[in-house]
Design a protein around this motif. Structure first.
Motif, mmCIF file in Angstrom:
data_model
loop_
_atom_site.group_PDB
_atom_site.id
_atom_site.type_symbol
_atom_site.label_atom_id
_atom_site.label_comp_id
_atom_site.label_asym_id
_atom_site.label_seq_id
_atom_site.Cartn_x
_atom_site.Cartn_y
_atom_site.Cartn_z
ATOM 1 N N ALA A 1 0.849 -1.196 0.000
ATOM 2 C CA ALA A 1 0.000 0.000 0.000
ATOM 3 C C ALA A 1 0.887 1.250 0.000
ATOM 4 C CB ALA A 1 -0.932 -0.005 1.206
ATOM 5 N N GLY A 2 1.972 1.205 0.754
ATOM 6 C CA GLY A 2 2.911 2.319 0.777
ATOM 7 C C GLY A 2 3.629 2.492 -0.553
ATOM 8 N N HIS A 3 4.067 1.390 -1.135
ATOM 9 C CA HIS A 3 4.750 1.458 -2.435
ATOM 10 C C HIS A 3 3.824 2.024 -3.519
ATOM 11 C CE1 HIS A 3 8.168 -0.584 -0.831
ATOM 12 N NE2 HIS A 3 7.614 -1.778 -0.792
ATOM 13 N N GLN B 1 4.360 7.497 -6.694
ATOM 14 C CA GLN B 1 4.204 7.536 -8.152
ATOM 15 C C GLN B 1 5.415 6.955 -8.887
ATOM 16 O OE1 GLN B 1 1.634 8.081 -9.798
ATOM 17 N NE2 GLN B 1 0.282 9.315 -8.544
ATOM 18 N N PHE B 2 6.601 7.118 -8.309
ATOM 19 C CA PHE B 2 7.820 6.647 -8.964
ATOM 20 C C PHE B 2 7.993 5.135 -8.898
ATOM 21 C CE2 PHE B 2 8.757 11.026 -7.611
ATOM 22 C CZ PHE B 2 8.968 11.578 -8.859
ATOM 23 N N LEU B 3 7.267 4.475 -8.002
ATOM 24 C CA LEU B 3 7.402 3.027 -7.842
ATOM 25 C C LEU B 3 6.299 2.233 -8.530
ATOM 26 C CD1 LEU B 3 8.462 2.730 -4.100
ATOM 27 C CD2 LEU B 3 9.911 2.672 -6.140
ATOM 28 N N LYS B 4 5.276 2.901 -8.994
ATOM 29 C CA LYS B 4 4.122 2.190 -9.553
ATOM 30 C C LYS B 4 4.512 1.202 -10.649
ATOM 31 C CE LYS B 4 0.307 4.985 -8.189
ATOM 32 N NZ LYS B 4 -1.019 5.382 -8.487
ATOM 33 N N TYR B 5 5.478 1.561 -11.483
ATOM 34 C CA TYR B 5 5.862 0.662 -12.575
ATOM 35 C C TYR B 5 6.557 -0.597 -12.066
ATOM 36 C CZ TYR B 5 10.789 1.945 -12.268
ATOM 37 O OH TYR B 5 12.078 2.118 -11.841
ATOM 38 N N LYS B 6 7.138 -0.536 -10.859
ATOM 39 C CA LYS B 6 7.838 -1.701 -10.309
ATOM 40 C C LYS B 6 6.924 -2.630 -9.517
ATOM 41 C CE LYS B 6 12.542 -0.056 -9.721
ATOM 42 N NZ LYS B 6 13.629 0.061 -8.736
ATOM 43 N N VAL B 7 5.848 -2.088 -8.972
ATOM 44 C CA VAL B 7 5.012 -2.851 -8.049
ATOM 45 C C VAL B 7 4.529 -4.173 -8.653
ATOM 46 C CG1 VAL B 7 2.816 -2.831 -6.787
ATOM 47 C CG2 VAL B 7 4.359 -0.880 -6.629
#
Length: 175
Positions: A137-139, A143-149
């Motif tokens: 939920a934190g990740h 916005q910068f991590l959305k592509y990695k999640v």
């Protein structure tokens, strides 16, 4: 995740080792704040005492070097990885990036991966529930991590589907 390099002279000089040559038998991946001074320290010592050349990041990373390339090199030069999943493992983007590298190495090379579920249920890792849901939920808010999640979630599921060890936190790491 931490790994310790063995005292073997041939393993201590990684500058002349090619990615296809194993400098380490085992690469240890773990969340330092969770298990560094307890279970992982005991595991690393046991592996080294048994003669396994073991890489742990807190001892083997060269000071002043960038961490990610050093970790990639250590994973590439290891024959296997032990991933110690703990309650807060998924809260660390570093751990999750390391997991991506390990699972990619497993798919593209003859790299053995052993997951250890330390005081966390394998189904929580597989489905990202419990403490892992909170971490994700934190990740996802970043916005910068959305592509990695999505990739992190897939790697966790893939690793949790492997046969591993389930250990409860008993007696300061001695189960």
């Amino acid at each position: 995740m931490a790994l310790v390099r063995s005292a073997h002279p041939e393993a201590s000089s990684s500058s002349d080792a090619s990615p296809s040559i194993s400098s380490h038998d085992v690469f240890l991946s773990f969340r330092g704040e969770d298990t560094r001074k307890t279970f992982t320290d005991h595991l690393c010592t046991a592996l080294m005492n048994a003669g396994f050349r073991t890489f742990r990041d807190d001892n083997d990373l060269q000071r002043g070097e960038y961490i990610k390339p050093e970790l990639e090199k250590a994973i590439e030069q290891s024959r296997s990885s032990v991933i110690v999943f703990s309650k807060d493992y998924a809260s660390s983007g570093w751990c999750l990036d390391e997991l991506l590298m390990i699972m990619e190495r497993r798919r593209t090379a003859d790299h053995i991966v052993l997951p250890v579920f330390y005081d966390v249920d394998p189904s929580h890792v597989r489905k990202q529930t419990g403490s892992l849901a909170k971490a994700f939920a934190g990740h996802e808010r970043n916005q910068f991590l959305k592509y990695k999640v999505k990739r992190w979630r897939e790697a966790l599921t893939e690793a949790a589907d492997l046969s591993g060890m389930v250990l409860q936190n008993e007696a300061d790491g001695y189960a």
